[in-house]
Design an enzyme around this catalytic site. Sequence first.
Site, short mmCIF file in Angstrom:
data_model
loop_
_atom_site.label_atom_id
_atom_site.label_comp_id
_atom_site.label_asym_id
_atom_site.label_seq_id
_atom_site.Cartn_x
_atom_site.Cartn_y
_atom_site.Cartn_z
N HIS A 125 0.81 -1.22 0.00
CA HIS A 125 0.00 0.00 0.00
C HIS A 125 0.84 1.27 0.00
O HIS A 125 0.48 2.25 -0.66
CB HIS A 125 -0.96 -0.03 1.19
CG HIS A 125 -1.97 -1.12 1.08
ND1 HIS A 125 -2.52 -1.75 2.18
CD2 HIS A 125 -2.53 -1.73 -0.01
CE1 HIS A 125 -3.37 -2.67 1.77
NE2 HIS A 125 -3.39 -2.68 0.46
N HIS A 136 -8.02 -8.37 -8.24
CA HIS A 136 -8.49 -9.12 -7.06
C HIS A 136 -8.63 -8.12 -5.91
O HIS A 136 -7.78 -8.04 -5.02
CB HIS A 136 -7.50 -10.23 -6.69
CG HIS A 136 -7.31 -11.26 -7.76
ND1 HIS A 136 -6.55 -11.04 -8.88
CD2 HIS A 136 -7.79 -12.53 -7.88
CE1 HIS A 136 -6.56 -12.13 -9.65
NE2 HIS A 136 -7.30 -13.04 -9.06
N SER A 166 -6.27 -1.88 -1.04
CA SER A 166 -5.79 -1.16 -2.22
C SER A 166 -6.89 -0.42 -2.98
O SER A 166 -6.63 0.67 -3.51
CB SER A 166 -5.03 -2.10 -3.15
OG SER A 166 -5.68 -3.34 -3.31
N ASP A 198 -14.18 -12.91 -12.70
CA ASP A 198 -12.82 -13.42 -12.57
C ASP A 198 -11.84 -12.35 -13.01
O ASP A 198 -11.95 -11.79 -14.10
CB ASP A 198 -12.67 -14.67 -13.43
CG ASP A 198 -11.26 -15.20 -13.44
OD1 ASP A 198 -10.85 -15.82 -12.45
OD2 ASP A 198 -10.55 -14.96 -14.45
N GLY A 199 -10.85 -12.06 -12.17
CA GLY A 199 -9.92 -10.98 -12.46
C GLY A 199 -9.05 -11.25 -13.67
O GLY A 199 -8.70 -10.31 -14.41
N ASP A 202 -3.08 -8.85 -7.88
CA ASP A 202 -2.84 -9.20 -6.48
C ASP A 202 -3.68 -10.41 -6.08
O ASP A 202 -4.56 -10.33 -5.22
CB ASP A 202 -3.17 -7.97 -5.61
CG ASP A 202 -2.99 -8.22 -4.13
OD1 ASP A 202 -2.26 -9.15 -3.77
OD2 ASP A 202 -3.60 -7.48 -3.34
#
Length: 259
Positions: A19, A42, A94, A136-137, A157
């Site tokens: 971060h 994600h 994030s 789904d990423g 991520d």
Amino acid sequence: MLSYQHAYHAGNPADVHKHYALAEIIRLLTNKERGISYLETHAGRGLYDLSSDQAQKTGEAAEGIALLDPQGTAFADALSIVRTRYGENAYPGSPLVASSLLRPHDHIVLMERHPQEHAALKRAVRGTGAEVHRRDGYEGARALSPMEPRRGLVLIDPPYEVKTEYEEAARLALDIRARWPEAAVMVWYPVLAAGRHEALLSALVPGEPLVDEVAFALKEGKGMTGSGLAILGAPYGTEAAMAEVLQRGQPVLRRPARV
């Protein structure tokens, strides 16, 4: 996989690394008036309560953000915005780090597949202008690249619950750079004793990533021993920003012995 719950780990040393770095790169990308796009594969729930039963059960934040004073950093700006709205025990994932630092003319898209995490994410970013997709990423990032504005940042991520996800994340990063060369792509990965992240780094070699790894002593060395970021197309100033992240992250973060 749908079992991972980041609430148990929010604010730990790996979060501090990720971060702080994310905030600094967003600051680099927004130092000019031109808009940018931000895409996250994600996203998780976006907002965490460090006083919750989940966070208290592991106590990982006590080994991370609780030991640091981020004052004067870009992450401190995001943390202040989030805590002003949600209270002193709030911790931004994030998505809220990004949405707190991005401007009205920037474009932000967040993806989260887990149904409960997706619902919580939508609540957390309500009113920020962020688009939230339950998908789904890996599929979504490929489908949406490139975005407008073309200058941008993608954060990959995943939870790395299966071994093949390291190479899958690398393939996605290279695919996005091929489709969207104007975007920087940042891949976060855990550093474990088993060294599984080496497969990811080996697969990323064609993209010439800027790699930044830190070590820490989370849970007396049981589990993660460090945190890594591999950045393709890193904006100018990223290396200096990563050095600043390490300095401001002490004593929680340190360089691994092999670096």
